[in-house]
Design an enzyme around this catalytic site. Sequence first.
Site, PDB file in Angstrom:
ATOM      1  N   GLU A  32       0.874  -1.179   0.000  1.00  0.00           N
ATOM      2  CA  GLU A  32       0.000   0.000   0.000  1.00  0.00           C
ATOM      3  C   GLU A  32       0.905   1.221   0.000  1.00  0.00           C
ATOM      4  O   GLU A  32       1.469   1.585   1.027  1.00  0.00           O
ATOM      5  CB  GLU A  32      -0.900  -0.002   1.242  1.00  0.00           C
ATOM      6  CG  GLU A  32      -1.866  -1.171   1.306  1.00  0.00           C
ATOM      7  CD  GLU A  32      -2.822  -1.231   0.124  1.00  0.00           C
ATOM      8  OE1 GLU A  32      -2.985  -0.202  -0.572  1.00  0.00           O
ATOM      9  OE2 GLU A  32      -3.385  -2.302  -0.116  1.00  0.00           O
ATOM     10  N   CYS A  71      -2.848   8.741   3.288  1.00  0.00           N
ATOM     11  CA  CYS A  71      -2.483   8.250   1.952  1.00  0.00           C
ATOM     12  C   CYS A  71      -3.522   8.746   0.968  1.00  0.00           C
ATOM     13  O   CYS A  71      -3.248   8.900  -0.217  1.00  0.00           O
ATOM     14  CB  CYS A  71      -2.497   6.731   1.916  1.00  0.00           C
ATOM     15  SG  CYS A  71      -1.395   6.022   3.095  1.00  0.00           S
TER      16      CYS A  71
HETATM   17  C1  UN1 Z   1      -4.057   5.729   5.136  1.00  0.00           C
HETATM   18  O1  UN1 Z   1      -3.956   6.933   4.956  1.00  0.00           O
HETATM   19  O2  UN1 Z   1      -3.072   4.957   5.036  1.00  0.00           O
HETATM   20  O3  UN1 Z   1      -9.658   6.458   4.019  1.00  0.00           O
HETATM   21  C2  UN1 Z   1      -5.320   5.067   5.547  1.00  0.00           C
HETATM   22  C3  UN1 Z   1      -9.101   7.018   4.958  1.00  0.00           C
HETATM   23  C4  UN1 Z   1      -8.886   6.243   6.229  1.00  0.00           C
HETATM   24  C5  UN1 Z   1      -7.699   5.342   6.122  1.00  0.00           C
HETATM   25  C6  UN1 Z   1      -6.503   5.962   5.475  1.00  0.00           C
HETATM   26  N1  UN1 Z   1     -10.072   5.490   6.560  1.00  0.00           N
HETATM   27  O4  UN1 Z   1      -8.701   8.164   4.882  1.00  0.00           O
END
Ligand code: UN1
Length: 521
Positions: free
Chosen positions: A251, A285
Amino acid sequence: MGALRAIIAGKRLESAGETFTSRNPANVTDIVGTYGNASIEDCREACRAARAAQGKWASMPAPVRAEILANFGKLIEKNKESLSRCLSREMGKPLREARGDVQEAIDTCHFFVSEGRRLYGQTIPSEMPDKECFTYRRPIGTFACITAGNFPFAVPSWYFIPALLCGNACVWKPSEDTPRLSEIFTELIHAAGVPEGVFNVVFGEGPKTGAALVALVDEGLIDKVGFTGSTAVGRGIGEICGRNLQVPCLELGGKNPLVVTPSADLDLAAHGITWSAFGTAGQRCTSLGNLIVHTSVKEALLGKVLAQVNALRIGDPFNEKNDYGPLISEKFAAGHARNVETLVKKHHILLTKQNGRVTESNKAALGARFDGDAKNGVYAFPTLVDGVTEADEIYATETFGPLVNVLTYSTFEDALRIANGTGYGLSSAIYTQDILEAYRFRTGIGAGMTSINNSTSGAEAHLPFGGNGKSGNGSRQSGIWVIDAFTKWQAVNWDMSGKLQLAQMDTGYVAPRDYTVVDKA
Ligand code: UN1
């Protein structure tokens, strides 16, 4: 007491060598803990402990394993507030978001617990008489996992809850930014009833302990790797796993686009943009990277967005009124300041007046909207960069912080090309009232996740989370599909006929009688 460097088969190992310190990013003089860098020998020992414990764990009935994970969920629920506070202190996200991070782990437990009563295989007809075929899910073995600090509770739970449910044993190298919370996560897993050797932790910095752990794939000590982090590191891990014929869960980064079309509800879009861009100080992310707005609505939209950005409250993560807190650590603050300095070029227009790091001398720009400690905290101003084009480095560079590009488009095809053109493909969003446009975006976007009239971030715990292109290798987290990543299929032939029946050769295929249609009409 020495610095904890690993928890292997329940044994706490304290550091004889190098240490690192976890600090509260809202006030770096507040030391959350000092931890040791686990060595490659520690990593070996952790993998061996996992391998030794895995068989017994896998032979425990799946519904019983799942009940242990239900215990884990209950313990998290019971301790939700103190866990959230610990998370805010160590990582810096506002308490409301920290509670969401912890809640995502609870939701993940709820989702997978009943799966322990399924883990279905199939009964399949054989082409032979007196013979039956079946499929069974088998655990992969030892799962080694390296996680990032931005979702220190949710993301590890996405990996470990299904991995454990499926009968695997784990070795975890948590982020060096959140070791204290990871230590507590481990204690809760053990308190829930996961046997100590089944879940092991090696603390340390990525380039040291993380690299040492992944190197053990070549030694045959690891059967599956999970990694959440940068594309560059993920690529290296993919190479090691690839030559060992393994498929890791990767990821990686993102440069998530959000398109605003002429028919969009601009107030709704402005809200979604501000949250996508500056929620968690832009350190998701899934945070917004490129805002792609139709020329006809640019002025109106940016007016609304800027009004919101200029009202953002920044500071103490425990003040519930604040929109975002400090960056995760000094390293992220330095990276953000460097991005603002080097990626923003002369032809760009900074829509936000003050940018980069918040300091004692410039914090007045935020007035009463800032209640942090500018001297000891690692805070950053929200930054909006206008005039970005596809030729600019900043367009396709992940910045991981409160920095968003603004690009314009005139035709829908242009918008889609800009949205897809960064090489990343994690999350995306479109604001439109036009159903056909929404449909064409949904079908044309390359990202693994897309939102229609909603933020780029905010994935739910039971939906597949993951990206394409430079954002990952197509693996997904969350939801039922993850079971396929943590198990391998076993096909079983059970022949009761008492003779050797050869498939394809002894099969009683029936030939048709010759028949040709003759139509007189
Ligand atoms: C991440 O940033 O690695 O969708 C996860 C989202 C959160 C998870 C993010 N539920 O922003």
